[in-house]
Structures are given as structure tokens and as C-alpha cells.
Enzyme design. Structure first.
Site, PDB file in Angstrom:
ATOM      1  N   LYS A 165      31.323  23.859  47.341  1.00 35.17           N
ATOM      2  CA  LYS A 165      31.175  23.615  48.788  1.00 35.17           C
ATOM      3  C   LYS A 165      30.353  22.352  48.926  1.00 35.17           C
ATOM      4  CE  LYS A 165      29.109  23.945  52.358  1.00 35.17           C
ATOM      5  NZ  LYS A 165      28.824  22.702  53.131  1.00 35.17           N
ATOM      6  N   GLU A 168      28.915  18.950  54.353  1.00 27.92           N
ATOM      7  CA  GLU A 168      29.839  18.642  55.456  1.00 27.92           C
ATOM      8  C   GLU A 168      29.803  17.156  55.806  1.00 27.92           C
ATOM      9  OE1 GLU A 168      27.223  20.511  55.358  1.00 27.92           O
ATOM     10  OE2 GLU A 168      26.118  20.648  57.245  1.00 27.92           O
ATOM     11  N   THR A 221      17.231  25.719  53.357  1.00 28.27           N
ATOM     12  CA  THR A 221      18.517  26.357  53.036  1.00 28.27           C
ATOM     13  C   THR A 221      18.392  27.172  51.757  1.00 28.27           C
ATOM     14  OG1 THR A 221      19.603  24.423  53.999  1.00 28.27           O
ATOM     15  CG2 THR A 221      20.994  25.927  52.781  1.00 28.27           C
ATOM     16  N   GLY A 222      17.646  26.654  50.790  1.00 30.66           N
ATOM     17  CA  GLY A 222      17.453  27.381  49.531  1.00 30.66           C
ATOM     18  C   GLY A 222      16.857  28.755  49.775  1.00 30.66           C
ATOM     19  N   GLU A 239      18.017  24.107  43.183  1.00 30.57           N
ATOM     20  CA  GLU A 239      17.535  22.736  42.926  1.00 30.57           C
ATOM     21  C   GLU A 239      17.171  22.178  44.292  1.00 30.57           C
ATOM     22  OE1 GLU A 239      17.078  21.511  40.059  1.00 30.57           O
ATOM     23  OE2 GLU A 239      18.559  22.242  38.635  1.00 30.57           O
ATOM     24  N   CYS A 273      16.161  13.154  45.624  1.00 28.33           N
ATOM     25  CA  CYS A 273      15.237  14.288  45.455  1.00 28.33           C
ATOM     26  C   CYS A 273      14.066  13.898  44.570  1.00 28.33           C
ATOM     27  CB  CYS A 273      15.962  15.507  44.909  1.00 28.33           C
ATOM     28  SG  CYS A 273      16.830  15.167  43.376  1.00 28.33           S
ATOM     29  N   GLU A 372       8.606  16.533  52.390  1.00 26.86           N
ATOM     30  CA  GLU A 372       9.550  15.569  51.831  1.00 26.86           C
ATOM     31  C   GLU A 372      10.043  14.679  52.978  1.00 26.86           C
ATOM     32  OE1 GLU A 372      13.475  17.054  50.694  1.00 26.86           O
ATOM     33  OE2 GLU A 372      13.306  15.943  48.824  1.00 26.86           O
TER      34      GLU A 372
END
Ligand code: NAD
Length: 522
Positions: A165, A168, A221-222, A239, A273, A372
Site C-alpha cells: 500500500k 496516496e 499512524t504507527g 519504521e 527520516c 520531527e
């Protein structure tokens, strides 16, 4: 946002020009795709190492044959400099595929083990590495080709099927991953792609046929994915984000450190990242370092990614630029000083550009210093001694990468052990992403689990012990129990691990004799 799953379609746009790049339909039935992958996996699970190697070698060849088209798609969707499309997407990705092709059998062939315990000496045992089944790979937009490619290749190499996935924002770059596998001759449905925003990812995490989730993306989201997966007891690798520190020691090569800082902070517009977000410089070097970095930042060529000279590109979305502007504004209010940047540049393009920004000083608790940023912004602070540098480096909730800049390799290696991070580089950063033997992953809010290397392959495998007993030796710890057995096992413990060894065991000689008799009795 530049892409939304509107009316069942994703419409990625180029963040520099805001021109449309394509239209991709959102996948309606994610579980159906995962079921197709499970069917493909049941035969791929029986593939030989040779078949897997041949497929991966072919993937590498197709990738190189198609490199210009892939690079053009990546640059169109992300805006990233075309040079970076070749280096951080194609080069890093293909090196991983090539390593897997060469090493898959060595790493995942059944492994004979010896227990090393005298009373189990008659056993033969092996560790076998079997596929887990269908792996869901959910990926971000910042490296929309190399991240999914290396993760998909690792999963396939370990005998799994994959449902990918992609973000988007970058569906077409993700589509290329499935395409190179298909053109390389992968069986149908071994690598499938589902498209959509968060709901599509959430549906994939929950799809009944998915055995494991490999997620790369934000902490937020993690956390959501880990929570959903916990309800299903479905394993995940996370990750997540980073806030990487760069430590410039007194004996550093100043020029190299400045070049490294500029690239580490501003490559991919800081949307990396393991991008450098915080720089701590030995006080003696601080003023010279800051002046040189400011000069270097001002010289970066800003523009559209297609031009081979472009060094700094726009942020991925308007929302992301708004966020960077908010964080910088708050940091300035809390005492930071903008040495350069902190504003939008004058460019003739409509995209979401922001000048390379160097900030000095400031409040360590400002959001910009703790969260971040994921933009072309770096803050620089002096330190007085190594203890202070380590304290500053370890002072956020993240622990992904870090870099140490020094001419003294052993000093840097010693310091690396004190830094909270999954990866510490010396006089460089990030490039190990393409090195097959190098594990990739973080700790704390940067996630858990590893991708790449033998450790990543073990994570994508079901590690099984197969113990073979000759069946000819009676087992003394089975029934019947009794006082002589108790005495005997006390003797075994003394003999094997007691301070007095044989002397300690002597007191239990009767029990030991009893066990020995049972042990040899057929
Ligand atoms: P994101 O978390 O917004 O999205 C990542 C992916 O998750 C996308 O495909 C998205 O559609 C999907 N998603 C969103 N909600 C979901 C849900 N509820 N369930 C399942 N999937 C869902 O992240 P992003 O903005 O695309 O990427 C930027 C982040 O990724 C940064 O924090 C960056 O540091 C991190 N990142 C980490 C690494 C690493 O190796 N540690 C590498 C690259 C990027």
C-alpha cells in the site's frame, strides 16, 4: 493536500509545478487482493532458493532497463531532485535486491545447531526459516520507490507474497515496484498493490489473509497500526520518524562536516527520516561551522526536480509547508535566531517551496527542537564536552539515526555506543540503507523491528526448530518420579554448574547412578 482519495480516485500532483501527474483508482476490496496474494504464496512458499535468486536478479535487470522512467515518475510525484531519484531511490533499492539475490540461501538455508549439553548429545536439531505468508507493506511518500522495493524484495526472497500500500501521494512510484516484479517474471499476485489513503491501509492491516505488517511512516499512524494489529495479535514492524542529531567533535574535518550537514539537512527538502535536524558542534568550531553552513545553505539551487542542477525542491504538500512554518515561528518566538532562510523563496514556480533554514540557539523544549520537522530546517547549538553532547543527542523521544564527525575513528566508535539510535554513522549518514548486510530500524518513538540484512530476513520468516531425537535413549526426566530421581537431578545440577563440580556431585552419586542406568537402558 495535493492528493485526496476523491470519488474513488487518487490524483497525484507535482509539488513544484502543481501539475497533475496521473490518476489512479482506489482499491475497493483490499481483503480480496490479500486473498489472491495468499493463493499465490502457497506455491511460492515451495520455490527453491535458485528460483528466488533468479527472480531477484531479473528484478535488478528490469529496474536498470527502466531506470529513466522510474526516476521520472518519482521526481514527478515527489518533486525530488532527479539526482536523488537515481541515488537514493534506484541505487539504494537495486543494491538491496542484488544482495538478497546473492545471500538469500546463505541466510535462510536450514541451519544445523548443537545444543552443547552432554545429556542431549544424541539429538540432531535444525533451525528452518519458513515464510510467514502474506506480508502487508505500507509505505510513505518520501522514498516512494526504494523503501517499498527493498521491503517487498526482502519479503519475496523469504518466500512470502506481498500486498503493497504505497502512499496516496505517490501511487505511481509504488506501482513501479509491482511492475518490475511482474516484468521480471514473478508469478501473478505475488506482488500486488492496493491504492488509497489511510482507510485502505487500515483495511489491509485487518485483512484476514495478512500474516505480518511492515509499516514505514509517521509515529501517529504507527501507533494506530500497532493498536489495530494488537487486537488481532498480528505482528508488526514499525519504521517511524526520527530527529537525528549530528555531533561535530573538535577534531572534525570542518569542510566535510559542513558539506555533510548541508546534504543531511536539505536533501529531499529535509524530508528524510534520517535527515539531520539537530547539530551539536564543539564550542571551538561552532562559529566557523555555522558561518560555513549558512553560506552553503544560501548557495543551494532551488527549482524543479527534473533539472539535473536542482539541489533543493519543495515540500510535498501545502499542509507540510504550513507545519514547517508554524514550527519555525514558534521556535523564533522562544528565542531561536534564524541565521538564514525561515521564509519562502522567490521562485517562478507555484509549488510549496521553503528556503533552506539554519537556526541558532533557542529553547530545547520548543516543538521544533523536540518534534520531527521533516522540512529544510536545522538548528545548531554548541557543546562543551562529550557528556553534554550525548545528553543533548539523547534528549528527544526519537532514536533512529545519528552521526558523529571526527578524525578519530576509535573515539567516534566509543561515542556511538552512548547514543540512543538504531544506526550511528561516522563522517557520513544514511547510505547504509542500500547496504544489504546493514540492519535498518530505530528505538523509542522511532519504532521497533528491523528491515534489511539477515535480521530483516529473520523478521520476515517463521523461525522453526526441528529437533530430531534418535529415540533410542530413555529419557530420565520422564516418569516414574521418586526420591532417587530428585537426588540424581541435584547431582546433575552440581556437576554441570555447581561451584565444586564433581566434588559437589559426589554427595548425589546414588541418584546419579540411578539416572545413568535409566539413561542407557534401551
Ligand atoms: P504517514 O504515517 O502519514 O503515512 C504512511 C502510510 O501509512 C501511507 O501509505 C498512508 O496512507 C498509510 N496510513 C495512514 N493511516 C493509516 C492507517 N490508519 N492504517 C494503515 N495505514 C495508514 O507517513 P508519511 O507522511 O507518508 O511519511 C512520513 C513519515 O515517515 C515521517 O515521519 C518519516 O520519518 C517516516 N519515515 C520513516 C522511515 C524509517 O525508515 N524509519 C523512512 C521513511 C519515512
Amino acid at each position: 493536500m495535493n492528493t485526496l482519495a476523491v470519488e474513488g480516485k487518487l490524483r497525484p500532483v507535482n509539488p513544484a509545478t502543481l501539475e497533475p501527474v496521473g490518476v489512479v483508482p482506489v482499491t475497493e476490496d483490499v481483503a480480496y487482493v490479500a486473498a489472491g496474494a495468499a493463493a499465490a504464496q502457497s506455491s511460492w512458499a515451495r520455490s527453491s532458493f535458485d528460483e528466488r535468486r533468479v527472480l531477484l536478479e531479473r528484478v535488478a535487470e528490469v529496474l536498470v532497463a527502466r531506470m529513466d522512467e522510474i526516476a521520472a515518475t518519482v521526481t514527478a510525484e515527489t518533486g525530488k531532485p532527479i539526482v536523488e531519484a537515481y541515488t537514493t531511490e534506484l541505487m539504494l533499492g537495486v543494491e538491496q535486491v542484488a544482495w538478497l539475490a546473492k545471500n538469500i540461501e546463505r541466510v535462510l538455508a536450514p541451519e544445523r545447531i548443537r545444543y552443547g549439553i552432554p545429556y542431549l548429545a544424541h539429538k540432531r536439531a535444525r533451525i528452518v526459516y519458513q515464510p510467514v505468508g502474506v506480508v502487508a507493506v505500507i509505505t510513505p511518500w518520501n522514498f516512494p520507490f526504494s523503501i517499498p522495493l527493498s521491503q517487498v524484495a526482502g519479503a519475496v526472497a523469504a518466500g512470502n507474497a506481498v500486498v503493497l500500500k504505497p502512499s496516496e501521494l505517490t501511487p505511481l512510484s509504488g506501482e513501479w515496484v509491482a511492475r518490475v516484479f511482474a516484468e521480471a517474471g514473478a508469478p501473478p499476485s505475488l506482488v500486488s498493490v492496493v491504492h488509497g489513503a489511510g482507510e485502505t491501509g487500515a483495511a489491509l492491516v485487518q485483512a484476514p489473509d495478512v500474516a505480518k505488517v511492515v509499516f514505514t511512516g509517521s509515529v501517529e499512524t504507527g501507533r494506530r497500526i500497532a493498536t489495530a494489529a494488537a487486537g488481532l495479535l498480528r505482528p508488526v514492524i514499525l519504521e517511524l520518524g526520527g530527529k537525528d542529531p549530528m555531533l561535530v567533535l573538535r577534531d572534525a574535518d570542518l569542510e566535510r562536516a559542513v558539506e555533510g550537514a548541508a546534504w543531511g539537512s536539505f536533501a529531499n527538502c529535509g524530508q528524510v527520516c534520517v535527515g539531520i535536524e539537530r547539530i551539536y558542534v564543539a564550542r571551538d568550531l561552532h562559529a566557523r561551522f555555522v558561518d560555513a553552513l549558512v553560506e552553503r545553505a544560501r548557495a543551494l539551487r532551488i527549482g524543479r526536480g527534473y533539472s539535473p542542477d536542482t539541489e533543493l525542491v519543495p515540500l510535498i504538500t501545502e499542509r507540510q509547508r504550513d507545519r514547517v512554518e508554524d514550527l519555525v515561528a514558534e521556535a523564533l518566538e522562544r528565542g531561536s535566531e534564524a541565521l538564514t532562510g525561515a521564509r519562502r523563496p522567490d521562485v517562478e514556480l507555484p509549488g510549496w517551496f521553503y528556503e533552506p533554514t539554519v537556526l541558532a540557539g533557542g529553547d530545547p523544549d520548543a516543538r521544533l527542537e523536540q518534534e520531527e520537522v521533516f522540512g529544510p530546517v536545522v538548528s545548531v547549538l554548541p557543546f562543551d564536552d562529550e557528556d553534554e553532547a550525548v545528553r543533548l543527542a539523547n534528549g528527544t523521544s526519537f532514536a533512529l539515526g545519528a552521526s558523529i564527525w571526527s578524525r578519530d575513528a576509535s573515539r567516534a566508535r566509543a561515542l556511538a555506543l552512548r547514543i540512543d539510535a538504531g544506526m550511528v554513522w561516522t563522517n557520513d549518514l544514511g547510505i547504509s540503507y542500500g547496504a544489504g548486510p546493514a540492519p535498518w530500524g530505530g528505538r523509542k518513538d522511532s519504532g521497533f523491528g528491523l528491515t534489511h540484512s539477515k535480521h530483516g530476513l529473520y523478521e520476515l520468516s517463521s523461525v522453526k526448530l526441528v529437533d530430531s531425537d534418535s529415540g533410542r535413549v530413555r529419557v530420565p526426566w520422564w516418569y516414574p518420579y521418586g526420591p532417587r530421581a530428585v537426588d540424581g537431578f541435584k547431582g546433575v545440577l552440581e556437576l554441570r554448574h555447581g561451584e565444586d563440580g564433581l566434588r559437589g556431585a559426589w554427595a548425589h552419586r546414588r541418584g546419579l547412578a540411578h539416572l545413568a542406568k535409566r539413561y542407557v537402558q534401551q
